[in-house]
Design an enzyme around this catalytic site. Structure first.
Site, PDB file in Angstrom:
ATOM      1  CG  ASP A 133      -1.795   1.194   1.322  1.00 26.29           C
ATOM      2  OD1 ASP A 133      -1.609   2.124   0.519  1.00 26.29           O
ATOM      3  OD2 ASP A 133      -2.699   1.202   2.168  1.00 26.29           O
ATOM      4  CG  HIS A 134       1.097   4.284  -3.056  1.00 25.62           C
ATOM      5  ND1 HIS A 134      -0.121   3.837  -3.463  1.00 25.62           N
ATOM      6  CD2 HIS A 134       1.003   5.628  -2.981  1.00 25.62           C
ATOM      7  CE1 HIS A 134      -0.924   4.865  -3.633  1.00 25.62           C
ATOM      8  NE2 HIS A 134      -0.276   5.973  -3.343  1.00 25.62           N
ATOM      9  CG  HIS A 181      -4.789   5.107   0.932  1.00 26.07           C
ATOM     10  ND1 HIS A 181      -3.825   4.144   0.792  1.00 26.07           N
ATOM     11  CD2 HIS A 181      -5.053   5.557  -0.311  1.00 26.07           C
ATOM     12  CE1 HIS A 181      -3.526   4.026  -0.485  1.00 26.07           C
ATOM     13  NE2 HIS A 181      -4.262   4.866  -1.176  1.00 26.07           N
TER      14      HIS A 181
END
Lengths: 464, 509
Positions: free
Chosen positions: B197-198, B260
């Site tokens: 999950d960048h 996020h």
């Protein structure tokens, strides 16, 4: 007499004073900050708070150094809001006097929206005895609660009261050993200063930062777990450097000091010879001998003292290995009619004007001939039975093709066992004093690896 | 298992972050993610000299390309998308020499065997020692086929390490996430699975932990005794940018909140880990997610808001409504805005609401966490003096102007007593000398080094879905109804009412 000279609201603020006391400079600085805050008043409700991350004291002995200090500290301020105090040290002038100026150049912060970077530049021209008491001189001006770095642009007076006094107010001393006036003595002095400095003092050398690419590439070679045993199989290290004289051997010595101290090697003996040759022996794992050799090799594009090649050879678990890292590597050129026939190139021709395979083949061929030439007496004796007749050194038809920025290229050649040579090209960023300062300050000036590498390097230098 | 001593020569270099040479296979190498993110990130790692000698990339995709054609394509992408410009030709040339391509149809085992032969050849010629990273830059439905084929071709075992990287979304609900985890874990051990999950690769997200756990002054007040509420905002001015087909199925809840926003919540609310080490950090994150009270069916209509943008003006330009975007189904009910109120049921956070809002086509791009403190228990200076005084607040800005802002009261310099809120700002970009790497650079290097701290663990993914699934189920039943909001605003009226009902209001980023 102090004079306030305020520029128009759109330009930088300035203040100048001649024959002033530090108390007057301090008062001016306080007034200055108040005025600056008003000038920076944004459209919303209140002035932006002053954001300072360090005090950088730059000590300059000459006008050129002073200009460099101002230019580099301003360059740093783009990313690093700070107070810079540039001290022009004129202790040798008898008449005691301080001339000062303060400016707040509006440094546009890079990539931070419309926030300008807060930067104050104080210059002090200090003549007479006060210059020998740098600590007391700048102490009242320092920003509380942030680190204070002293960047000595030339050669610090190692062992002197002046330096000891200055270091009392500093968290770290930053030097560039590549610029030392008497390299060998200063280098030893630097090593002694670290050994005897107060415990919280950090030490940073811009020249150490220049060794990073070498250290990284060497460390990367030994990174795989399967190659970890190679560390205890190293039996030979060769370093080529540019320039003559023992001062130019310092970077090579520090690099060897780094390897030796990391691997626990003990220096046994060392000697220096003509042509910049150094030969040393280290004891590894209390029984093994590691041969270390330096030689001076002229290399266009590199300044004196810079390392041009490092070779590490060894054998571990029955596997031989060789790591060769070259800066500004020579690159072969395709044969042209005026050079004549190049037989080995035809043998290994792989096509393409800039072919890696051809380069490797040439290198291997050249290496083979070199080895044969070094052993020529023995070989020739075996072949002909005539020890007096030795063959001529072979001619290597390789011409240099150096692109203008080839000096920033690092070529790594790896040989492990019988496998083909692995070639890896990296690029070194061009460095300025500002970029090196940024690097050493960003990573912290308390670098134990540097301290022990410097000590081990100094041991080698003293033994020569 | 024997423990190998660290490389003594790596000490002091990049915080000991020196990777071993490896072969990185990128499945979907000709796709968008590979071209926009992965290849430019690898080039930038090469530029920073963080890729060791021997490292190579093998592109694998359905397209029939030669090595040279793949290199040409990589050159174009790197030149366009690299964060550092202009591209250094020498670094690029060297990087391209380590780029290879194998045509792989994921359904054909023979293609994986061909890939295996190429890897074996490179393994020898580049002294890689068998280390391999398989990066699935492909849609999630392909993960099963790819991992199974890797196993069938014997590419998931042997000398060196074998790691697999998968991209979010990790499933579309708890069931599919569990299934996906099972599939990947059949072939690779969980320790070798890197779920990217960048967001976690962003420096400022990592800085949340540094801010909380490297300082002594914040942690004593970081609890329900001092904190009134927490607001997490993830706003984008952009629309769905040609991702209509994907977005219409996913929606903001799955696309942003499940990963996020919940990552930001867990980093804000987690207990201090014993050390900054993969398992310790991820254990604490899972613990806090497990403490989040799942919304009961009857609460969902009151505690959640879903919205969809209509046409409007963003940054002065007229934009179309969501339903007018390409590949969006007519009359779509997919949400482009979400607001939630969650509670973390543990000792530290009892009674503190965590408000989350995420949306597309907001007035600006802003991701931040705002910690709102309680008002002082007694107004010493009187109500009049303090009428312009807001409660203390700490804002952790994730993007775009990364930094931290502390809001506190100060006396207005004038006769009498008047108080006003002032802000003390810390700006990341103006306080450090080092340029932050792109998130993918950090994460790719972490993967090569073998540090999974910033990657999502299987149980973390599954716990997050347990919070999202009941909301999705209620929304499918039309509870609460979808509200419309004009593009360029901060969401539908319901979002404001959600906080007004609690006597609070959203902070304007």
């Amino acid at each position: 007499m102090a004079q306030a000279v305020n520029a128009p609201a759109s330009g930088p603020l300035q203040w100048k004073g001649e024959g002033v006391t530090i108390a007057q400079v301090l008062d001016a600085l306080t007034d200055f900050r108040r005025e600056y805050a008003q000038m920076q008043l944004p459209d919303d409700d209140h002035p932006r708070p002053r954001n300072t991350v360090m005090t950088l004291i730059a000590v300059a002995a000459t006008e050129a150094e002073e200009k460099r200090a101002i230019s580099e500290s301003t360059a740093i301020a783009v990313h690093h809001p700070s107070l810079a105090i540039v001290v022009r040290d004129q202790a040798d002038v008898k008449e005691g006097r301080i001339d000062a100026s303060i400016t707040a150049p509006l440094v546009p912060a890079d990539g931070v929206g419309d926030f300008p970077s807060h930067y104050e530049l104080v210059t002090l021209h200090v003549r007479g005895g006060a210059a020998s008491h740098l600590g007391a001189l700048v102490d009242p001006l320092l920003v509380s609660g942030v680190p204070t770095y002293i960047w000595w642009l030339g050669t610090p007076p190692f062992g002197s009261h002046e330096l000891r006094d200055a270091l009392q107010v500093a968290d770290a001393l930053v030097v560039d050993s590549a610029r030392f006036a008497r390299p060998y003595h200063s280098f030893v002095g630097l090593s002694d200063t670290i050994a005897h400095a107060h415990k919280r003092l950090g030490m940073a050398d811009l020249h150490w930062a220049r060794l990073d690419p070498w250290r990284e590439t060497i460390a990367q070679f030994f990174a795989p777990i399967v190659r970890r045993s190679f560390l205890s199989g190293i039996n030979e290290i060769g370093i080529d450097y540019t320039g003559q004289g023992r001062g130019n051997r310092i970077p090579s010595s520090v690099l060897i000091g780094w390897i030796a101290s990391a691997l626990g090697w003990k220096l046994q003996r060392a000697s220096g010879g003509a042509g910049g040759v150094v030969s040393a022996q280290y004891e590894a794992e209390k029984w093994r001998v590691v041969d270390v050799a330096f030689r001076s090799v002229a290399k266009p594009g590199l300044v004196e003292g810079e390392i041009s090649t490092v070779r590490i050879l060894g054998v571990a678990s029955g596997t031989s290995f060789k790591l060769e890292i070259s800066r500004a590597p020579e690159r072969p050129r395709r044969a042209s009619p005026d050079i004549g026939p190049l037989q080995f190139q035809h043998l290994h021709a792989t096509g393409g004007e800039d072919d890696a395979g051809m380069e490797l083949a040439q290198r291997k061929a050249a290496q083979h001939r070199e080895m044969a030439f070094q052993n020529r007496e023995q070989l020739h004796h075996v072949a002909t039975g005539d020890p007096e007749s030795v063959p001529q050194r072979p001619t290597v038809f390789v011409r240099e093709r150096r692109s203008p920025d080839n000096s920033m290229v690092l070529l790594t050649l790896i040989d492990i066992g019988a496998a083909d040579t692995l070639r890896h090209v990296q690029r070194i960023e061009s460095t300025t004093d500002a970029s090196l300062l940024v690097e050493v300050l960003a990573l912290g000036a308390r670098d134990g690896v540097y301290t022990r590498s410097l000590a081990a390097g100094a041991d080698l230098m003293r033994a020569l | 298992m024997s423990v190998v001593a660290p490389n003594p020569l790596a000490e002091g270099l990049h915080d000991y972050r020196v990777a071993e040479p490896a072969l990185m296979v990128i499945f979907g190498a000709t796709g968008d993610l590979s071209g926009r993110k992965l290849l430019p990130a690898l080039y930038n790692l090469a530029k920073q000299r963080l890729l060791p000698a021997g490292f190579a990339v093998v592109g694998a995709a359905i397209d029939d390309l030669s090595d040279d054609a793949f290199r040409k394509r990589a050159t174009d992408k790197i030149t366009t998308f690299s964060r550092t410009q202009p591209v250094d030709q020498q670094v690029l040339q060297s990087f391209l020499e380590a780029l290879f391509y194998v045509k792989v149809d994921f359904g054909k085992l023979d293609d994986f065997r061909t890939l295996g032969r190429k890897l074996a050849e490179l393994d020898t010629s580049r002294h890689v020692g068998g280390n391999r990273v398989f990066y699935c830059a492909t849609p999630p439905p392909t993960y099963e086929t790819i991992t199974e084929q890797l196993r069938a071709a014997g590419l998931n075992a042997g000398d060196g390490y074998h790691r697999v990287v998968v991209e979010k979304p990790f499933g579309t609900d708890l069931k599919s996430a569990r299934e996906l985890n099972k599939i990947v874990q059949r072939v690779f051990h969980e320790n070798s699975v890197y779920r990217i999950d960048h967001y976690l690769g962003k420096e400022t997200v990592q800085n949340i932990m540094a801010f909380r756990f490297a300082n002594t002054i914040f942690e004593p007040v970081w609890n329900c005794h001092f904190i009134d509420s927490v607001q997490i905002t993830a706003a984008e001015e952009l629309g769905i940018e040609n991702r209509g087909a994907y977005y219409d199925k996913a929606g903001t809840l799955r696309d942003i909140v499940q990963n996020h926003a919940l990552q930001l919540l867990s980093l804000t609310a987690m207990e201090p880990p014993v050390e900054f080490e993969a398992e310790a950090v991820r254990d604490e994150k899972v613990k806090v997610l497990k403490a989040v009270r799942p919304l009961a069916d009857e609460e969902i209509a009151k505690a959640t808001v879903r919205g969809q943008y209509t046409s409007g003006y963003v940054l002065g330009e007229h934009v179309h409504s969501y339903r007018e975007e390409p590949d969006v189904t007519q009359g779509s009910l997919t949400e482009t805005f979400v607001a939630l109120r969650l509670f973390v049921d543990n000792w530290r956070w009892a009674g503190v609401p965590f408000y989350i809002r995420a949306g597309k086509r907001m007035p600006k791009r802003a991701t931040e966490i705002r910690i709102q403190f309680n008002r002082p228990p007694h107004l010493t200076f009187g109500r009049t003096a303090a009428q312009e005084l807001d409660p203390n607040a700490i804002t952790l800005r994730i993007q775009p102007e990364e930094g931290i802002s502390l809001k506190f009261g100060a006396k207005v310099p004038a006769a009498g007593i008047r108080l006003r809120s002032v802000a003390m700002d810390f700006l990341y970009a103006s306080s450090f000398l080092v340029e932050a790497p792109e998130a993918y650079e950090r994460l790719l290097l972490d993967c090569m080094i073998g540090d999974p701290t910033l990657f999502t663990r299987a149980d973390e993914v599954e716990t997050a879905w347990t919070l999202i699934d009941p909301i999705e189920a209620a929304w499918r039943d039309g509870r609460p109804p979808l509200q419309m909001y004009a593009a360029g605003t901060w969401g539908p009226q319901g979002a404001a009412k959600l906080l007004e009902a609690d006597g609070r209001e959203w902070h304007r980023p």
